[in-house]
Design a protein around this motif. Sequence first.
Motif, short mmCIF file in Angstrom:
data_model
loop_
_atom_site.label_atom_id
_atom_site.label_comp_id
_atom_site.label_asym_id
_atom_site.label_seq_id
_atom_site.Cartn_x
_atom_site.Cartn_y
_atom_site.Cartn_z
N TYR A 35 33.02 45.01 34.22
CA TYR A 35 32.26 43.96 33.52
C TYR A 35 33.18 42.81 33.09
O TYR A 35 32.84 41.63 33.28
CB TYR A 35 31.56 44.55 32.31
N VAL A 36 34.33 43.16 32.53
CA VAL A 36 35.27 42.14 32.07
C VAL A 36 35.80 41.31 33.24
O VAL A 36 35.94 40.09 33.14
CB VAL A 36 36.43 42.80 31.30
N LYS A 37 36.07 41.97 34.34
CA LYS A 37 36.56 41.25 35.53
C LYS A 37 35.50 40.31 36.07
O LYS A 37 35.79 39.15 36.40
CB LYS A 37 36.97 42.26 36.61
N LYS A 38 34.26 40.79 36.16
CA LYS A 38 33.18 39.99 36.71
C LYS A 38 32.79 38.85 35.78
O LYS A 38 32.54 37.72 36.22
CB LYS A 38 31.95 40.88 36.96
N THR A 39 32.76 39.11 34.48
CA THR A 39 32.27 38.13 33.51
C THR A 39 33.33 37.13 33.10
O THR A 39 33.04 35.92 32.98
CB THR A 39 31.73 38.84 32.26
N TYR A 40 34.56 37.61 32.89
CA TYR A 40 35.61 36.75 32.35
C TYR A 40 36.79 36.55 33.28
O TYR A 40 37.73 35.82 32.94
CB TYR A 40 36.11 37.32 31.02
N ASP A 41 36.75 37.19 34.44
CA ASP A 41 37.83 37.13 35.42
C ASP A 41 39.17 37.52 34.78
O ASP A 41 40.19 36.85 34.96
CB ASP A 41 37.94 35.73 36.04
N ILE A 42 39.14 38.62 34.02
CA ILE A 42 40.32 39.13 33.33
C ILE A 42 40.60 40.55 33.80
O ILE A 42 39.68 41.37 33.92
CB ILE A 42 40.11 39.13 31.80
N ASP A 43 41.86 40.83 34.06
CA ASP A 43 42.29 42.18 34.36
C ASP A 43 42.75 42.83 33.06
O ASP A 43 43.65 42.32 32.39
CB ASP A 43 43.45 42.19 35.37
N VAL A 44 42.14 43.94 32.70
CA VAL A 44 42.50 44.61 31.46
C VAL A 44 43.88 45.25 31.59
O VAL A 44 44.36 45.53 32.68
CB VAL A 44 41.45 45.67 31.07
N TYR A 45 44.51 45.47 30.44
CA TYR A 45 45.84 46.08 30.44
C TYR A 45 45.75 47.51 31.00
O TYR A 45 44.93 48.31 30.54
CB TYR A 45 46.40 46.11 29.02
N PRO A 46 46.60 47.84 31.98
CA PRO A 46 46.51 49.15 32.65
C PRO A 46 47.19 50.27 31.87
O PRO A 46 48.24 50.80 32.27
CB PRO A 46 47.21 48.89 33.98
N TYR A 47 46.59 50.67 30.76
CA TYR A 47 47.17 51.73 29.95
C TYR A 47 47.35 53.02 30.76
O TYR A 47 46.41 53.53 31.36
CB TYR A 47 46.28 52.04 28.74
#
Length: 249
Positions: free
Chosen positions: A166-178
């Motif tokens: 959702y974050v990638k599609k909506t905000y074009d952001i890659d979340v931190y890969p914990y």
Amino acid sequence: MIKDYWTKASSDYSDLIDEEMQKSYKDKWLNFILDEIKDLEGPLEILDIGTGPGFFPLILSSKDRHLTGIDLTEAMIEEAQKKLQAFHVDADLFIMDCQETTFPDQKFDCIICRNLVWTLPDPEKAYKEWFRILKPGGQLLIFDGSWYIHHFDPSAKEKYQALKDYVKKTYDIDVYPYGDKETNPDDYELMKITFLSDKARPAWDEKTLTSMGFTVDKVLEDYLDFLVGKEERLARGDISPVFFIKASK
């Protein structure tokens, strides 16, 4: 390894605190905490455990609230000292292990800890120590998260993946890969040695705190959704499950 982790993170974490100070986050944090401790009679002695660059001393210090901040790393305390001086805030700062402090029994009216418990080698020992230095009737406020649980719990993994997409599609952001072994090997090694990586939280914390003699007064999961707003939180790529616990002695 934990000490090295926080030492390396001191500069970036300091920048994050600067951002919080410049936005309305600081006011929302202040109001949230003051509402939780409103029943405590002042003047108050408050301990910020894992103070980092000193965010809580910066926003909470007043004529009725004396703040003490401790951190395991010299680098974090140095960052906190710079910020306190810049904002002309008076608070006591010490380099200290929160699992074995040098404070006397029943010194503090309130203990606050944000985003630290997950890294502790022995969180049970820490909770026992915090009970010792808290006054009768005092309050413990814990803000923490389960940064690695999606690697151990299938349901958590499913939710994590959905939010990540959702974050990638909506905000074009890659979340931190914990804890990702391929893209974040250092964090993967940290995940392997931290005691709480695979624990079901906050249930583990509730049970442990109760066994220490605390009374758990409130548990609020995904507290950041209430504090800064869910969409604003997701817009900055923050999808890990977080929680707030309020306990009293």
